[in-house]
Write an enzyme that holds these catalytic residues in place. Structure first.
Site, short mmCIF file in Angstrom:
data_model
loop_
_atom_site.label_atom_id
_atom_site.label_comp_id
_atom_site.label_asym_id
_atom_site.label_seq_id
_atom_site.Cartn_x
_atom_site.Cartn_y
_atom_site.Cartn_z
N LYS A 66 9.43 21.56 10.98
CA LYS A 66 10.44 22.08 11.91
C LYS A 66 10.11 23.53 12.28
O LYS A 66 9.69 24.31 11.41
CB LYS A 66 11.82 21.98 11.25
CG LYS A 66 12.99 22.38 12.15
CD LYS A 66 14.32 22.22 11.42
CE LYS A 66 15.50 22.56 12.33
NZ LYS A 66 16.81 22.39 11.65
N SER A 141 20.29 19.63 14.27
CA SER A 141 19.31 20.41 14.98
C SER A 141 17.85 19.98 14.74
O SER A 141 16.98 20.34 15.52
CB SER A 141 19.47 21.89 14.63
OG SER A 141 19.13 22.10 13.27
N SER A 165 22.24 19.03 9.90
CA SER A 165 21.04 18.96 10.75
C SER A 165 19.87 18.14 10.24
O SER A 165 18.90 17.93 10.98
CB SER A 165 20.54 20.37 11.06
OG SER A 165 21.33 20.93 12.07
#
Ligand code: GLN
Length: 487
Positions: A66, A141, A165
């Site tokens: 990420k 997210s 997330s």
């Protein structure tokens, strides 16, 4: 389709160890797929060369990262415009540990700017398509990480979870997502959103892979004073029964805000837990209703403090030709942050301002303590707490962008757990029709995944993984779109 794509990370480790698979070939396969993707799940792709991982526990299995994690020498932006050109001089501990264990770096995945969002639409790099249905969001997210794994563009990926997330995108993409206990994994080198809540974790195809990634990510780190590491060694799950385990549904859940198809899948999941020997009970969580309100004060408050460092001086972008210092700050931040991030900074600054601090921030912290106490009481009469991970299946791209409150309400099951710092996993529980009106059979046209969230007491990740593993074995679930995606 290459058979290599079918291997989970744990299976790939075994195959690499036996010498059946070549680490360079596996890395190239995924790297090429990542470079040629069409769903916008990656923001950059790494080096084609694989470091030598022979003899290391992860044996060269590639991993997607990420964009919230700093990686030395690689532009890291948390998908924000304001961090354009920021190249960290060091690698986040969680990622460095995986690399030390022999994981090869594939690339950076898309996300909501500074991890603020539930749909991946708040990204400076644009929205990500859900591989199950390209008109829908992958969740957020950590949407890029989940979409990449679901589309077979990475065997597994790292995510971060502040209020859901990891778990919600895993649920929307038919994957396993684990948010460990707060403190289990170092936050050093993770770009901070809300420091008292942020936690890294795995997004994987199955529970075994989640255990494997946790094993090599966790640990006390001198560089993060809130990190403790796990209190016991992480074990690979192998249980066959849930006998003697009590799974509690927090009562009462207000099912009005939950799609009927999600409820149906959840009810079926409860039956499967019982069939595997588990007992379904109810526990009160009297303050859970206030969790969303408290979270949306505490997280923005911490964000407003954390994001003050992005001022055009130390990191990333700076406004051109400033007339003075204030002009430089204002234009750098005005131009560099997206609308959701600005909203959070304003909400957070307001909640912390003198005169309002007691009414908002302090009150929210008191609610947080009550929620923690609720869970402590609940776990005296059960082993796990279960809910759906999200109240809906993946929604359409653009569907909620004009309604932040509707977006926030989607976090209702994940946020209370985060406030209490507890470990939780989302496991695929079944499928629902695309409008969420009913459960659907595996393979049904247009059907979308629904996740089961299982929550455990602090540092009981091993027990949590065992329970999730038994549930996974008992659940008939579509293999996931990576069996048909691309080559
Ligand atoms: N959706 C939540 C938010 O927008 C949680 C995000 C997260 O866990 N990073 O704050």
């Amino acid at each position: 389709m290459s058979d290599l794509l079918k291997l989970t990370a744990a299976q790939a480790v075994e195959a690499l160890g036996r010498g059946d698979v070549d680490a360079g070939e596996l890395h190239s396969l995924y790297r090429e797929r990542a470079a040629g993707e069409t769903i916008n799940s990656y923001v950059s792709v790494g080096d084609p060369l694989v470091p030598d991982a022979a003899g290391k526990p992860l044996a060269g299995v590639p991993i997607a990262v990420k964009d919230l994690f700093c990686v030395e020498g690689i532009e890291t932006r948390a998908c924000s415009k304001i961090l354009t050109g920021y190249i960290p001089p060091y690698t986040a501990t969680a990622i460095a540990r995986l690399q030390d264990a022999g994981a090869s770096y594939l690339g950076k995945t898309n996300m909501d700017e500074f991890a603020m969002g539930s749909s991946n639409e708040n990204s400076a790099f644009g929205a990500v398509q859900n591989p199950w249905d390209p008109t829908r969001v992958p969740g957020g997210s950590s949407g890029g990480s989940a979409a990449a794994v679901a589309a077979g563009l990475a065997p597994w990926a790292t995510g971060t979870d502040t209020g859901g997330s990891i778990r919600q995108p895993a649920a929307f993409c038919g994957l396993v997502g684990l948010k460990p206990t707060y403190g289990a994994i170092s936050r050093y080198g993770m770009i901070a959103f809300a420091s008292s809540l942020d936690q890294a974790g795995p997004i994987t195809r199955d529970v075994t892979d989640a255990a494997l990634m946790l094993k090599y990510m966790q640990g006390r780190d001198e560089m993060d004073s809130t990190s403790t590491g796990m209190t016991e060694d992480v074990m690979m799950p192998s249980s066959e029964s849930l006998a003697g385990k009590k799974f509690a549904i927090p009562a009462p859940i207000d099912w009005n805000g939950v799609q009927p198809g999600v409820k149906e899948v959840f009810d079926l999941a409860c039956k499967r837990i019982e069939a595997a020997g588990g007992e379904i009970v109810e526990v009160p969580l009297p303050h859970a209703d206030y969790a969303l309100s408290a979270y949306y004060v505490i997280a923005p408050a911490e964000a407003s403090a954390n994001l003050s460092r992005f001022d055009g001086v130390r990191f990333g972008e700076r406004a051109a030709d400033p007339t003075g210092l204030t002009d430089m700050y204002e234009r750098t931040r005005g131009d560099g942050f997206g609308p959701e991030v600005k909203r959070r900074i304003m909400l957070g600054t307001y909640a912390l301002s003198s005169g309002y601090y007691d009414a908002y921030y302090n009150r929210a912290q008191q609610v947080r303590t009550k929620i923690l106490e609720d869970y402590a009481a609940a776990f005296s009469s059960c082993d796990f707490i279960i809910t759906p991970t999200a109240p809906s299946v993946a929604f359409g791209i653009g569907e909620k962008t004009d309604d932040p409150l509707a977006m926030y309400l989607g976090d209702l099951f994940t946020v209370p757990v985060s406030l209490a710092g507890l470990p939780a996993i989302s496991v695929p529980a079944g499928l629902a029709t695309s409008d969420g009106s009913a459960a659907a059979e595996p393979g049904a046209d247009g059907a979308l995944p629904v996740g089961l969230q299982i929550v455990a007491p602090h540092f009981r990740e091993n027990a949590l993984l065992e329970a999730a593993y038994v549930f996974e074995q008992a659940t008939e679930f579509a293999d996931g779109p990576w069996t048909w995606a691309g080559s």
